[in-house]
Every structure is written in structure tokens, then in C-alpha cells.
Design a protein around this motif. Sequence first.
Motif, PDB file in Angstrom:
ATOM      1  N   ALA A  23      61.150  44.576   7.887  1.00 38.83           N
ATOM      2  CA  ALA A  23      61.190  44.636   9.349  1.00 38.83           C
ATOM      3  C   ALA A  23      59.958  43.950   9.942  1.00 38.83           C
ATOM      4  O   ALA A  23      58.850  44.090   9.420  1.00 38.83           O
ATOM      5  CB  ALA A  23      61.246  46.091   9.798  1.00 38.83           C
ATOM      6  N   PHE A  24      60.185  43.210  11.011  1.00 37.60           N
ATOM      7  CA  PHE A  24      59.107  42.510  11.710  1.00 37.60           C
ATOM      8  C   PHE A  24      58.077  43.517  12.237  1.00 37.60           C
ATOM      9  O   PHE A  24      58.431  44.562  12.762  1.00 37.60           O
ATOM     10  CB  PHE A  24      59.688  41.720  12.889  1.00 37.60           C
ATOM     11  N   ALA A  25      56.799  43.191  12.079  1.00 41.23           N
ATOM     12  CA  ALA A  25      55.737  44.067  12.608  1.00 41.23           C
ATOM     13  C   ALA A  25      54.633  43.210  13.211  1.00 41.23           C
ATOM     14  O   ALA A  25      54.372  42.092  12.744  1.00 41.23           O
ATOM     15  CB  ALA A  25      55.166  44.936  11.493  1.00 41.23           C
ATOM     16  N   PHE A  26      53.968  43.760  14.219  1.00 40.47           N
ATOM     17  CA  PHE A  26      52.836  43.044  14.843  1.00 40.47           C
ATOM     18  C   PHE A  26      51.572  43.345  14.042  1.00 40.47           C
ATOM     19  O   PHE A  26      50.666  44.042  14.500  1.00 40.47           O
ATOM     20  CB  PHE A  26      52.716  43.436  16.322  1.00 40.47           C
ATOM     21  N   ASP A  27      51.550  42.836  12.827  1.00 45.13           N
ATOM     22  CA  ASP A  27      50.444  43.101  11.913  1.00 45.13           C
ATOM     23  C   ASP A  27      49.419  41.962  11.976  1.00 45.13           C
ATOM     24  O   ASP A  27      49.515  41.047  12.814  1.00 45.13           O
ATOM     25  CB  ASP A  27      50.983  43.292  10.479  1.00 45.13           C
ATOM     26  N   ASP A  28      48.478  42.012  11.057  1.00 54.62           N
ATOM     27  CA  ASP A  28      47.396  41.027  11.070  1.00 54.62           C
ATOM     28  C   ASP A  28      47.904  39.592  10.891  1.00 54.62           C
ATOM     29  O   ASP A  28      47.432  38.664  11.549  1.00 54.62           O
ATOM     30  CB  ASP A  28      46.415  41.384   9.945  1.00 54.62           C
ATOM     31  N   GLN A  29      48.876  39.441  10.002  1.00 55.02           N
ATOM     32  CA  GLN A  29      49.412  38.095   9.732  1.00 55.02           C
ATOM     33  C   GLN A  29      50.040  37.510  11.008  1.00 55.02           C
ATOM     34  O   GLN A  29      49.820  36.336  11.332  1.00 55.02           O
ATOM     35  CB  GLN A  29      50.466  38.203   8.610  1.00 55.02           C
ATOM     36  N   THR A  65      45.193  47.446  40.983  1.00 56.51           N
ATOM     37  CA  THR A  65      45.214  47.743  39.555  1.00 56.51           C
ATOM     38  C   THR A  65      46.482  47.117  38.991  1.00 56.51           C
ATOM     39  O   THR A  65      47.568  47.278  39.551  1.00 56.51           O
ATOM     40  CB  THR A  65      45.221  49.263  39.304  1.00 56.51           C
ATOM     41  N   ILE A  66      46.314  46.372  37.902  1.00 57.63           N
ATOM     42  CA  ILE A  66      47.423  45.647  37.276  1.00 57.63           C
ATOM     43  C   ILE A  66      47.546  46.147  35.837  1.00 57.63           C
ATOM     44  O   ILE A  66      46.534  46.233  35.128  1.00 57.63           O
ATOM     45  CB  ILE A  66      47.138  44.132  37.286  1.00 57.63           C
ATOM     46  N   TYR A  67      48.741  46.490  35.431  1.00 57.26           N
ATOM     47  CA  TYR A  67      48.965  46.913  34.044  1.00 57.26           C
ATOM     48  C   TYR A  67      49.721  45.814  33.295  1.00 57.26           C
ATOM     49  O   TYR A  67      50.751  45.329  33.771  1.00 57.26           O
ATOM     50  CB  TYR A  67      49.796  48.197  33.996  1.00 57.26           C
ATOM     51  N   ASP A  68      49.192  45.457  32.125  1.00 59.52           N
ATOM     52  CA  ASP A  68      49.866  44.492  31.245  1.00 59.52           C
ATOM     53  C   ASP A  68      50.277  45.285  29.998  1.00 59.52           C
ATOM     54  O   ASP A  68      49.451  45.569  29.132  1.00 59.52           O
ATOM     55  CB  ASP A  68      48.880  43.354  30.913  1.00 59.52           C
ATOM     56  N   LEU A  69      51.553  45.673  29.946  1.00 57.79           N
ATOM     57  CA  LEU A  69      52.012  46.587  28.890  1.00 57.79           C
ATOM     58  C   LEU A  69      52.581  45.786  27.717  1.00 57.79           C
ATOM     59  O   LEU A  69      53.506  44.999  27.890  1.00 57.79           O
ATOM     60  CB  LEU A  69      53.073  47.540  29.458  1.00 57.79           C
ATOM     61  N   GLY A  70      52.042  46.010  26.529  1.00 58.54           N
ATOM     62  CA  GLY A  70      52.405  45.189  25.372  1.00 58.54           C
ATOM     63  C   GLY A  70      51.726  43.843  25.558  1.00 58.54           C
ATOM     64  O   GLY A  70      52.340  42.782  25.495  1.00 58.54           O
ATOM     65  N   ALA A  71      50.410  43.907  25.792  1.00 58.63           N
ATOM     66  CA  ALA A  71      49.653  42.720  26.233  1.00 58.63           C
ATOM     67  C   ALA A  71      49.437  41.697  25.122  1.00 58.63           C
ATOM     68  O   ALA A  71      49.089  40.553  25.395  1.00 58.63           O
ATOM     69  CB  ALA A  71      48.302  43.161  26.782  1.00 58.63           C
ATOM     70  N   SER A  72      49.596  42.093  23.863  1.00 65.79           N
ATOM     71  CA  SER A  72      49.293  41.217  22.717  1.00 65.79           C
ATOM     72  C   SER A  72      47.873  40.682  22.851  1.00 65.79           C
ATOM     73  O   SER A  72      46.939  41.453  22.944  1.00 65.79           O
ATOM     74  CB  SER A  72      50.313  40.082  22.577  1.00 65.79           C
ATOM     75  N   LEU A  73      47.724  39.358  22.941  1.00 63.58           N
ATOM     76  CA  LEU A  73      46.384  38.777  23.028  1.00 63.58           C
ATOM     77  C   LEU A  73      45.965  38.541  24.485  1.00 63.58           C
ATOM     78  O   LEU A  73      44.994  37.829  24.762  1.00 63.58           O
ATOM     79  CB  LEU A  73      46.313  37.477  22.222  1.00 63.58           C
ATOM     80  N   GLY A  74      46.735  39.105  25.419  1.00 64.99           N
ATOM     81  CA  GLY A  74      46.318  39.095  26.822  1.00 64.99           C
ATOM     82  C   GLY A  74      46.719  37.855  27.610  1.00 64.99           C
ATOM     83  O   GLY A  74      46.148  37.597  28.675  1.00 64.99           O
ATOM     84  N   ASP A  95      48.187  47.741  24.244  1.00 61.03           N
ATOM     85  CA  ASP A  95      49.028  47.373  23.101  1.00 61.03           C
ATOM     86  C   ASP A  95      48.803  48.406  21.996  1.00 61.03           C
ATOM     87  O   ASP A  95      47.697  48.921  21.847  1.00 61.03           O
ATOM     88  CB  ASP A  95      48.687  45.964  22.589  1.00 61.03           C
ATOM     89  N   ASN A  96      49.852  48.702  21.235  1.00 65.07           N
ATOM     90  CA  ASN A  96      49.679  49.682  20.149  1.00 65.07           C
ATOM     91  C   ASN A  96      49.475  49.012  18.794  1.00 65.07           C
ATOM     92  O   ASN A  96      49.464  49.688  17.771  1.00 65.07           O
ATOM     93  CB  ASN A  96      50.855  50.676  20.095  1.00 65.07           C
ATOM     94  N   HIS A 126      43.929  50.420  23.211  1.00 64.97           N
ATOM     95  CA  HIS A 126      44.822  50.540  22.055  1.00 64.97           C
ATOM     96  C   HIS A 126      45.595  51.833  22.197  1.00 64.97           C
ATOM     97  O   HIS A 126      45.107  52.903  21.872  1.00 64.97           O
ATOM     98  CB  HIS A 126      44.000  50.520  20.752  1.00 64.97           C
ATOM     99  N   GLU A 127      46.808  51.730  22.741  1.00 60.82           N
ATOM    100  CA  GLU A 127      47.631  52.945  22.864  1.00 60.82           C
ATOM    101  C   GLU A 127      49.115  52.589  22.932  1.00 60.82           C
ATOM    102  O   GLU A 127      49.478  51.434  23.188  1.00 60.82           O
ATOM    103  CB  GLU A 127      47.200  53.797  24.065  1.00 60.82           C
ATOM    104  N   ASP A 128      49.933  53.604  22.672  1.00 59.35           N
ATOM    105  CA  ASP A 128      51.381  53.432  22.779  1.00 59.35           C
ATOM    106  C   ASP A 128      51.739  53.529  24.255  1.00 59.35           C
ATOM    107  O   ASP A 128      51.425  54.544  24.895  1.00 59.35           O
ATOM    108  CB  ASP A 128      52.082  54.543  21.971  1.00 59.35           C
ATOM    109  N   LEU A 129      52.354  52.488  24.784  1.00 61.25           N
ATOM    110  CA  LEU A 129      52.613  52.457  26.225  1.00 61.25           C
ATOM    111  C   LEU A 129      53.518  53.596  26.674  1.00 61.25           C
ATOM    112  O   LEU A 129      53.524  53.963  27.848  1.00 61.25           O
ATOM    113  CB  LEU A 129      53.184  51.095  26.643  1.00 61.25           C
TER     114      LEU A 129
END
Length: 253
Positions: A23-29, A65-74, A95-96, A126-129
Motif C-alpha cells: 500500500a502507498f504510504a507517505f514515507d521517507d522515500q 488564519t489559514i489552514y493547509d490540511l495535508g500540507a505535505s511540503l507546504g 500533516d500526519n 505534525h498531527e492527524d487532521l
Amino acid sequence: MTEKTSSHANTDRVFATERLPTAFAFDDQVASVFEDMINRSVPGYSTIISMIGVLAERYCGAGSTIYDLGASLGGASFAVAQQLPHDDYRIIAIDNSEAMTSRLSAKLAALGELGGKETSRIECRHEDLRDSKIEDASMVILNFTLQFIEPAAREALMRKIYDGMRPGGLLIISEKIQFPDPALNELFIDLYHRFKETQGYSKLEISQKRAALENVLIPETLAAHRERLNGAGFHSVDTWFQCFNFASMVAFK
Ligand code: GEK
């Protein structure tokens, strides 16, 4: 793609060699090549990012105030910071994935040393949105993030976002989408795969990534998004960008 770019350290080669299905994951790679991956995988990504900045300019006055949810690298956060003509705002980038937030934090720290204003304006969390507090938001950005949230949790999330926004606030929601017409659905998926080939991805990369995203990225129709957004209380819900099976919508409180 030239040989020079294909051998570059930040080029996405994650699915280039045969691998067991996982399964795809937002890991280091993935995080280490993310900018290249998303630019070559989402048609119109750079246009969407810069237009998020243009939209922010209109809806984020002083004290925003602006929220960027699941911001990845911003990517979206930086576009907003670059476009706003004043300094009276803060952006909360959430981002989690630790691989993403550690890179974004490091980038903000490096910019801070150079005197970049983004560092004091963008706060990386670093949190779960799904657990995040949304408060007094002028703008909430869900740029290709909702698709990774389990469908059963999406309605509650939209209600929470709505409740945490200021009247007149803007929600941007970009997603990979599905179509009710099966032939059109198939056509757009096929054209999307052709787009990926034009971006230098091989058939093996395309099919292995597709398999990895199965049950991880769950697309819905524009009608399903619209219905959920209206149900949560949003009005003037519509699509402002679409290319094949990728779309971005606006919704207002
Ligand atoms: C951009 N918006 O460049 N809580 C927090 N983050 C999450 C969660 C969750 N529950 N689930 C997934 N994510 C970005 C691109 S990428 C889109 C967004 C893509 C995060 C995940 O870790 C990843 O960083 C992001 O959502 C999705 O404009 O890769 O197609």
C-alpha cells in the motif's frame, strides 16, 4: 525526459523497478521526491498551487488564519505566503506524515536563517487532521488530501471545518474524481495515464503506483463532494479547475 533529469536525486523513481504490491504510504522515500512526484502526477498542480495564492489574496485580509490540511511540503502554504500583500496572517500547515513535517520544518528553519517571512507566518504541525482544531479560519485548503481520508470520516471532517470557519470564509478542495458515466470514467483514466507517460513515467511505474493507491486513495464524484459540502452548510460550491479526473472546488461559509 532527459537523461540528466531522470538521474537526478530528487526524481521520482519509487515505482520504477518491479516490486511486491504494498500500500502507498507517505514515507521517507516518497517525501524525498515528493515535489517531482506531485508535479508529474497531478495535471495542473502548479496552476492550482499558484491560483490558491491568488484566491487567498482576495479572501485573507488582515488578521487571517489559514489552514493547509495535508500540507505535505507546504506547496500551498508557500503560495499563500508569497501572494498575500500584508503580514498580518498565520498559516497552520498540518500533516500526519513525519517524513513530510520534518522536511517542511527544516525548510522553514533554513528560510528563517535567511530572513524569510514564511518562517514566522507558517506553523508546521505534525498531527492527524481528523484530530486538529480548526478555529476562526478565513481559508481552509484541502489540496488533494480528502481523498486519503477514509470515506466514513469525511462528513464529520467537513462539518468540523465549516464550524471552524469565519462567515464568508473560503474552502478550497482539490481531488482526484470519478465520473458516474462509466465510459467517461474509463476515458479520463486512460487519458490521465497518457499524461503520466508524457511526464516520463513508464507503463510499469504507472501500473505499480495505481495498484499501490488502490484502497488508499478513494475518489468520489463531484456530485458526492457537492452534496457533502452543502450538507455541512457550505454555499456557492463549484468547480474552478478541472483536467480529466482531477478537479479543484471552491465552497464558502
Ligand atoms: C500540496 N496538499 O502539495 N492527517 C494529516 N495529513 C494527512 C492525513 C491525515 N489523516 N492523511 C493524509 N495526509 C499538498 C499535497 S498529498 C497529495 C497533499 C498527494 C497527508 C499525507 O501525509 C500527504 O502529505 C498529504 O496528506 C496528501 O498541495 O500526494 O496526492
